[in-house]
Design a protein around this motif. Structure first.
Motif, mmCIF file in Angstrom:
data_model
loop_
_atom_site.group_PDB
_atom_site.id
_atom_site.type_symbol
_atom_site.label_atom_id
_atom_site.label_comp_id
_atom_site.label_asym_id
_atom_site.label_seq_id
_atom_site.Cartn_x
_atom_site.Cartn_y
_atom_site.Cartn_z
ATOM 1 N N GLY A 1 0.813 -1.214 0.000
ATOM 2 C CA GLY A 1 0.000 0.000 0.000
ATOM 3 C C GLY A 1 0.838 1.250 0.000
ATOM 4 N N ALA A 2 0.164 2.365 -0.278
ATOM 5 C CA ALA A 2 0.806 3.672 -0.252
ATOM 6 C C ALA A 2 -0.231 4.740 0.063
ATOM 7 C CB ALA A 2 1.484 3.981 -1.592
ATOM 8 N N GLY A 3 0.182 5.739 0.804
ATOM 9 C CA GLY A 3 -0.661 6.894 1.090
ATOM 10 C C GLY A 3 0.111 8.156 0.776
ATOM 11 N N TYR A 4 -0.308 8.883 -0.273
ATOM 12 C CA TYR A 4 0.365 10.106 -0.716
ATOM 13 C C TYR A 4 -0.539 11.315 -0.481
ATOM 14 C CZ TYR A 4 3.750 7.443 -3.624
ATOM 15 O OH TYR A 4 4.742 6.610 -4.091
ATOM 16 N N SER A 5 0.083 12.487 -0.341
ATOM 17 C CA SER A 5 -0.692 13.711 -0.323
ATOM 18 C C SER A 5 -1.482 13.813 -1.630
ATOM 19 C CB SER A 5 0.224 14.928 -0.161
ATOM 20 O OG SER A 5 1.185 14.997 -1.202
ATOM 21 N N THR A 6 -2.745 14.220 -1.537
ATOM 22 C CA THR A 6 -3.583 14.336 -2.727
ATOM 23 C C THR A 6 -3.077 15.450 -3.642
ATOM 24 O OG1 THR A 6 -5.492 13.504 -1.519
ATOM 25 C CG2 THR A 6 -5.947 14.736 -3.524
#
Length: 290
Positions: free
Chosen positions: A64-69
Motif C-alpha cells: 500500500g501507499a498513502g500520498y498527499s492528494t
C-alpha cells in the motif's frame, strides 16, 4: 474594561501573527481519521483506521501507499523537514516484514513492488527513506534505515538503529529494544536543506535516546524529482513475513524548522500565541487589580 481591552489586543496580535508563524508547516496530521480519499490518495492496502492511524499495510498482507492528494511546494532546492511517529506490530510469517518508506515522488499514483519492494521499488523520480525490517542480504540485515532513489532499493547510506541489526521472529529477538518491529512507538525526524544539499535522519524509540543515523549526507533531491514540488507520503509491503505498518501522526514543513530534535518541533501557532498573549493579558489584569 482594562482587562477586556488587553484581551482584545491579545486576540488581534494572535490573528496577525498566526499565519506567519504557521506558514512553513504544510502538513499536520495528529490523526488520520477520514484522510484517505480526502487529503490523502491511498492505494493498495493503505487505509485510515478507527484509531486514527494510517495503516499502510496490515499484518494480513498486501502492499500500500498513502500520498498527499495535492503536490506540496517545497522550499528552495526542495528544502523540507518532517517528523512522524510509527509502530510496526503483530509480526507473523517467516519474520517481521517488510518495512515501509517515507517518500517524495513526482506523482502520487506509484505503488511499487510488494514484499521486499516495500511498495516503493520501481517508483520513478522519487527519493525515499526506508525503514526496513527484513534481511534481503542488505547492509544492516533485518533492521536498518537507508536512503533510496528513483525506485531503487540499493540503499546508501545505511545504518541500523542503536547498532541492532539482528531482529527475528523464531527467537523473539524482534521484541528487543532497538528493533523497529518491536511494537513500540518510534519517532523519525528527516531534515533536508536544499541550499547546502545536506540530508539528516534521526530516530528515537520510546524510552531510548534520540539517535542520528544519517548526518549531512550530500544529495540533490530537486534533480531526482525534476520539479520543486512533490507528492509526499508512505509506502509499505509484506510478503512471506507480515506485520502492521502504522503511521500514528505526521508533520511536514517546507523549511528546516522541524529539525532533528523533539525540542525544535513547531508548536501550532494558535496554541503557542494564545498561551503567550492570553497569559500576558491575564497577568496584566491581575497586576492592575492588586
Amino acid at each position: 474594561m482594562a482587562r477586556r481591552s488587553l484581551l482584545a489586543a491579545a486576540a488581534l496580535a494572535l490573528a496577525a501573527a498566526a499565519p506567519q508563524a504557521h506558514a512553513a508547516l504544510v502538513i499536520d496530521y495528529s490523526s488520520f481519521t477520514g484522510a484517505c480519499g480526502s487529503t490523502l490518495t491511498c492505494v493498495g492496502s493503505a487505509a485510515d483506521t478507527a484509531a486514527g492511524e494510517l495503516r499502510v499495510t496490515p499484518a494480513s498482507g498486501g502492499a500500500g501507499a498513502g500520498y498527499s492528494t495535492a503536490a506540496i511546494a517545497l522550499g528552495a532546492g526542495a528544502t523540507f523537514s518532517t517528523t512522524f511517529q510509527f509502530r510496526m506490530s503483530q509480526a507473523a510469517g517467516i519474520d517481521p516484514a517488510d518495512g515501509f518508506t517515507f517518500v517524495l515522488a513526482k506523482t502520487n499514483t506509484g505503488l511499487g513492488g510488494s514484499g521486499g519492494g516495500m511498495g516503493y521499488y520501481g517508483v520513478a523520480n522519487s527519493v525515499a527513506i526506508e525503514f526496513d525490517t527484513f534481511d534481503n542480504g542488505e547492509t544492516g540485515a533485518s533492521n536498518h534505515v537507508g536512503l533510496d532513489i528513483n525506485g531503487s532499493l540499493a540503499s546508501s547510506p545505511v545504518s541500523s538503529p542503536y547498532g541492532v541489526s539482528y531482529c527475528h521472529l523464531f527467537d523473539n529477538s524482534y521484541l528487543n529494544d532497538g528493533c523497529m518491529s518491536n511494537g513500540k512507538v518510534w519517532t523519525a525526524f528527516i531534515n533536508y536543506d536544499g541550499t547546502s544539499q545536506k540530508l539528516n535522519v534521526s530516530v528515537q524509540q520510546e524510552g531510548l535516546a534520540l539517535l542520528q543515523l544519517i548526518t549531512d549526507y550530500s544529495l540533490d533531491i530537486a534533480s531526482n524529482l525534476t520539479v520543486n514540488e512533490a507528492y509526499v507520503g508512505f509506502t509499505a509491503a509484506t510478503g512471506a513475513g507480515l506485520q502492521n505498518h502504522d503511521i500514528l501522526n505526521w508533520r511536514l514543513a517546507n523549511d528546516t524548522s522541524i529539525g532533528t530534535d523533539p525540542g525544535r518541533l513547531p508548536e501550532p501557532a494558535s496554541l503557542a500565541l494564545l498561551t503567550v498573549a492570553g497569559g500576558a493579558a491575564l497577568a496584566a489584569g491581575r497586576r492592575r487589580r492588586s
